[in-house]
Scaffold this motif. Structure first.
Motif, short mmCIF file in Angstrom:
data_model
loop_
_atom_site.label_atom_id
_atom_site.label_comp_id
_atom_site.label_asym_id
_atom_site.label_seq_id
_atom_site.Cartn_x
_atom_site.Cartn_y
_atom_site.Cartn_z
N VAL A 278 30.93 5.97 53.26
CA VAL A 278 30.95 5.97 51.81
C VAL A 278 31.70 7.21 51.33
O VAL A 278 31.40 8.33 51.73
CB VAL A 278 29.52 5.98 51.23
CG1 VAL A 278 29.56 5.93 49.71
CG2 VAL A 278 28.74 4.78 51.77
N VAL A 279 32.71 7.01 50.50
CA VAL A 279 33.51 8.10 49.97
C VAL A 279 32.98 8.50 48.61
O VAL A 279 32.77 7.66 47.73
CB VAL A 279 34.99 7.70 49.87
CG1 VAL A 279 35.82 8.85 49.32
CG2 VAL A 279 35.51 7.27 51.24
N ALA A 280 32.77 9.80 48.42
CA ALA A 280 32.26 10.29 47.16
C ALA A 280 33.34 10.19 46.08
O ALA A 280 34.53 10.43 46.34
CB ALA A 280 31.79 11.74 47.30
N GLU A 281 32.93 9.83 44.87
CA GLU A 281 33.84 9.73 43.75
C GLU A 281 33.60 10.90 42.80
O GLU A 281 32.46 11.20 42.46
CB GLU A 281 33.65 8.40 43.02
CG GLU A 281 34.03 7.19 43.86
CD GLU A 281 33.94 5.90 43.05
OE1 GLU A 281 33.58 5.99 41.85
OE2 GLU A 281 34.22 4.84 43.61
N GLU B 264 40.54 14.46 37.07
CA GLU B 264 41.72 14.49 36.20
C GLU B 264 42.99 14.23 36.99
O GLU B 264 43.89 13.50 36.55
CB GLU B 264 41.80 15.83 35.47
CG GLU B 264 40.66 16.10 34.51
CD GLU B 264 40.75 17.49 33.90
OE1 GLU B 264 40.93 17.59 32.68
OE2 GLU B 264 40.62 18.47 34.67
N ARG B 265 43.11 14.83 38.16
CA ARG B 265 44.29 14.61 39.00
C ARG B 265 44.37 13.15 39.46
O ARG B 265 45.45 12.55 39.46
CB ARG B 265 44.23 15.55 40.20
CG ARG B 265 45.30 15.31 41.26
CD ARG B 265 46.69 15.72 40.78
NE ARG B 265 46.75 17.13 40.48
CZ ARG B 265 46.98 18.08 41.38
NH1 ARG B 265 47.19 17.74 42.63
NH2 ARG B 265 47.04 19.35 41.01
N ALA B 266 43.22 12.58 39.82
CA ALA B 266 43.22 11.21 40.32
C ALA B 266 43.53 10.20 39.22
O ALA B 266 44.16 9.17 39.47
CB ALA B 266 41.87 10.89 40.95
N SER B 267 43.12 10.50 37.98
CA SER B 267 43.32 9.55 36.89
C SER B 267 44.77 9.49 36.42
O SER B 267 45.25 8.45 35.99
CB SER B 267 42.41 9.91 35.70
OG SER B 267 42.75 11.20 35.21
N ASP B 268 45.48 10.60 36.52
CA ASP B 268 46.87 10.64 36.04
C ASP B 268 47.68 11.61 36.89
O ASP B 268 48.02 12.70 36.45
CB ASP B 268 46.89 11.05 34.57
CG ASP B 268 48.21 10.68 33.89
OD1 ASP B 268 49.09 10.14 34.59
OD2 ASP B 268 48.35 10.93 32.68
N ILE C 200 31.60 22.75 41.26
CA ILE C 200 30.75 21.66 40.78
C ILE C 200 30.86 21.47 39.27
O ILE C 200 30.38 20.46 38.74
CB ILE C 200 29.29 21.92 41.16
CG1 ILE C 200 28.81 23.26 40.58
CG2 ILE C 200 29.10 21.87 42.66
CD1 ILE C 200 27.33 23.52 40.82
N ALA C 201 31.49 22.41 38.57
CA ALA C 201 31.67 22.25 37.12
C ALA C 201 32.95 21.51 36.80
O ALA C 201 32.98 20.69 35.88
CB ALA C 201 31.68 23.62 36.45
N CYS C 202 34.01 21.78 37.54
CA CYS C 202 35.30 21.13 37.28
C CYS C 202 35.49 19.85 38.08
O CYS C 202 36.20 18.94 37.63
CB CYS C 202 36.44 22.10 37.60
SG CYS C 202 36.46 23.58 36.57
N SER C 203 34.89 19.76 39.26
CA SER C 203 35.02 18.56 40.10
C SER C 203 33.65 18.09 40.56
O SER C 203 33.34 18.07 41.76
CB SER C 203 35.92 18.85 41.31
OG SER C 203 37.20 19.26 40.92
N PRO C 204 32.78 17.72 39.60
CA PRO C 204 31.44 17.26 40.00
C PRO C 204 31.52 15.90 40.69
O PRO C 204 32.42 15.09 40.41
CB PRO C 204 30.69 17.16 38.67
CG PRO C 204 31.76 16.92 37.66
CD PRO C 204 32.98 17.65 38.14
N ARG C 205 30.60 15.66 41.56
CA ARG C 205 30.56 14.36 42.23
C ARG C 205 29.13 14.02 42.57
O ARG C 205 28.30 14.89 42.87
CB ARG C 205 31.42 14.36 43.49
CG ARG C 205 31.07 15.40 44.51
CD ARG C 205 31.97 15.29 45.73
NE ARG C 205 31.67 16.32 46.71
CZ ARG C 205 32.27 16.39 47.90
NH1 ARG C 205 33.17 15.48 48.24
NH2 ARG C 205 31.96 17.36 48.75
N SER C 206 28.85 12.75 42.54
CA SER C 206 27.53 12.27 42.90
C SER C 206 27.41 12.20 44.41
O SER C 206 28.42 12.12 45.12
CB SER C 206 27.28 10.89 42.28
OG SER C 206 27.40 10.93 40.89
N PRO C 207 26.20 12.19 44.94
CA PRO C 207 26.04 12.05 46.39
C PRO C 207 26.68 10.76 46.88
O PRO C 207 26.62 9.73 46.19
CB PRO C 207 24.51 12.04 46.58
CG PRO C 207 23.98 12.73 45.37
CD PRO C 207 24.91 12.39 44.26
#
Length: 602
Positions: A494-497, A447-451, A465-472
């Motif tokens: 590789v930077v996680a998104e 959310e912070r990154a999008s706006d 992991i609930a509010c800022s989940p990320r894939s490996p």
């Protein structure tokens, strides 16, 4: 310069390979006031390397059940920033003789057996779960009654000494003689508790005899006494008894007692920190010693005042022990050691234990019931470490915590008809179509990154992991053959998104369908919120520093109390909803199978 307390005795600290624990405080901090510090654990490794784990205080420790954080896998444990200090109650392993963890070989057996990361986790070992307050058989002069899955076991002081030296924890809690029977306790019983607890601390501090032929000397920690010992401050709800126990720790020993702990001159020289178990101060539950589920301790969800101690009604109805009895000891100040009918407040009890002890050692409290109580103990006592039991209990009943410290100016100035709840009961049907993140006071990294330019960017980021989940960040490789399919993972960094946060509606769905992942997400979130609370405390106390920072902190605590409801009604509602949903499990296929079975039996 600040004050640095080296927990190890100088002679012990000079032994190469011993794990050292140091605690640093700013200069000129009053004995009983809010304070910030740094706990540093220095751990040697078999390859002659040194690991340094730093922990800013105030901070939290996370309890376990059989060495496992409830609802967490090892990956969750390693990825959570809130799980730096993990406490393991050893009683749950006592069903086997010898206990299975003691069979682990190699350096740092406790970490290896339970899968903790030696580079990021401080692992402590205690005998009994500090949150378990059921009535237990009395302790003896040389043993403590502990509870495991097969019933009560007697653990002698010699057993505990051997277990500790085999498991090599970073921090160990000394045995204490806590009366797990209904109050009031007689003067004789209180005195016995003080004497036993002091003797058991001395027994744990006795050095391990060096034996050059012993195979255990392959680990340098086993050649001497490099234990970081925390001691539970005994004395119950009696101020004179607490003062007497503190005096027994700092008095200089002579004769055989001094020889037993040599080169130490007093017990306090070998003590790393002080521990307080608030759960036992609030009363013992006279329940039968039946199956106990740590995940749902009722005492955290009862609608009581968080400052309530023993059952004062029951104490008032009990007969008063005779103060003139020949077996009634008197403290050095002339006061009786018996527990009073109306116990003092928790703050007074903790201050009585710490009044004459060194200020530069960490103070640990277990059994706190709310963030309000934690903030008051930081302000009035200077507590450094808290357990996270109440926050984990909230996750067990579907409550997602939602509070922040200090209270933002926009929230504190807004007109409020009533105090806000500490969280959200996600069992409630009102959340079935709410697709926002779990907490209003936080936002996810995505959310912070999008706006980043919106007003919401003023909120803190919840890293759970609930509010800022990320894939490996790369493909998970299960075998060497997978490298042939995913060769690109080896090129570059590789930077996680981050992905969008899980919504309240989704967690609501998981709770009503009995998905275990619901409690995992809630536990991770609640630990992150609790960790952020204490991070906010450190920020307030670090700003400008000194008396001005402490005055501002006291003001922020008052604002927090005026903004958030301490009655914990949302927790009671969550527990009720959990019970209703749990009983509803029989309305589906299970209920139909039961009906068929009844018809067959007819």
């Amino acid at each position: 310069m600040g004050r640095t307390t080296d927990i190890q005795h100088p002679h012990i600290d000079s032994i190469m390979g011993s794990t050292s624990l140091t605690f640093t405080l700013p200069p000129s901090v009053p004995r009983f006031s809010a304070r910030i510090g740094k706990l540093v654990l220095t751990r040697p490794t078999p390859d002659s390397d040194t690991i340094v784990i730093e922990m800013e205080t105030p901070n939290i420790l996370v309890g376990t059940s059989r060495g496992v954080i409830p609802h967490f896998s090892r990956d969750h444990c390693n990825s959570s920033d809130a799980t730096k200090w993990i406490n393991v109650p050893f009683e749950s392993f006592l069903e086997q003789t010898p206990p299975v963890p003691t069979m682990q070989t190699g350096p740092y057996p406790l970490h290896r057996f339970l899968g903790f990361d030696t580079r990021r986790h401080i692992a402590s070992l205690c005998l009994r779960d500090p949150l378990d307050t059921r009535e237990m058989p009395p302790n003896g002069n040389a043993h403590v009654s502990a509870n495991c899955i097969r019933g009560v076991r007697k653990v002698t002081t010699s057993d505990w000494w051997n277990y500790v030296h085999k498991m090599q924890p970073d921090v160990v809690f000394a045995l204490t003689d806590t009366p797990f029977t209904l109050p009031p306790h007689s003067q004789k019983r209180v005195t016995k508790s003080i004497e036993r607890s002091a003797a058991w601390v001395a027994d744990l501090l006795r050095p391990m005899p060096c034996d050059a032929s012993s195979s255990e000397l392959q680990s340098p920690r086993m050649s001497h006494h490099p234990l970081n010992v925390f001691v539970h401050m005994a004395g119950g709800t009696s101020l004179p008894a607490r003062e007497a126990f503190a005096y027994s720790l700092r008095e200089k020993l002579h004769g055989p007692e001094a020889e037993a702990i040599r080169p130490l001159h007093s017990l306090d020289e070998g003590i790393a920190g002080y521990s307080f178990d608030l759960a036992t101060l609030r009363g013992i539950k006279p329940h039968p010693n039946t199956s106990y589920h740590q995940s749902l301790p009722d005492r955290f969800l009862e609608r009581e005042s968080p400052t309530m101690l023993q059952n004062t009604k029951l104490i008032a109805e009990a007969p008063t022990p005779s103060p003139t009895s020949a077996s009634s000891p008197i403290s050095s100040s002339g006061s009786s050691l018996a527990e009073p009918l109306v116990p003092p407040e928790i703050v007074s009890l903790l201050q009585a234990s710490l009044a004459e002890l060194p200020e530069g050692k960490p103070r640990l409290v277990t059994g706190s019931r709310s963030p309000h109580e934690m903030l008051r103990l930081i302000r009035d006592v200077g507590v450094d470490i808290f357990d996270s039991g109440w926050a984990m209990s909230a996750a067990n009943v579907g409550v997602a915590l939602d509070f922040v410290f200090p209270v933002p100016p926009t929230d504190r100035d807004a007109p409020e008809t009533k105090r806000r709840d500490l969280g959200h009961n996600l069992y409630d049907r009102v959340y079935a179509h709410q697709f926002s993140s779990l907490a209003d006071a936080f936002e996810g990294a995505a959310e912070r990154a999008s706006d980043p330019g919106t007003e919401s960017s003023q909120r803190r980021i919840c890293s759970c992991i609930a509010c800022s989940p990320r894939s490996p960040p790369s493909h998970i490789l299960h075998s060497t053959l997978d490298h042939q399919s995913y060769t690109d993972s080896a090129h570059g960094e590789v930077v996680a998104e981050y992905e969008s946060p899980y919504s309240r509606a989704y967690i609501h769905h998981l709770l009503h369908t009995h998905e275990m992942s619901a409690h995992t997400l809630l536990a991770a979130h609640n630990l992150a919120v609790l960790s952020a609370l204490l991070a906010g405390v450190r920020e307030v106390l670090a700003d400008k520093g000194g008396e001005e920072a402490r005055d501002r902190f006291a003001l922020e605590v008052e604002r927090f109390e005026n903004s958030y409801d301490e009655s914990m009604e949302v927790f009671s509602a969550g527990k009720k909803a959990w019970n209703e949903v749990d009983r509803a499990r029989g309305k589906g296929r299970l209920a139909r199978e039961k009906e068929k079975q009844v018809e067959i039996e007819r």
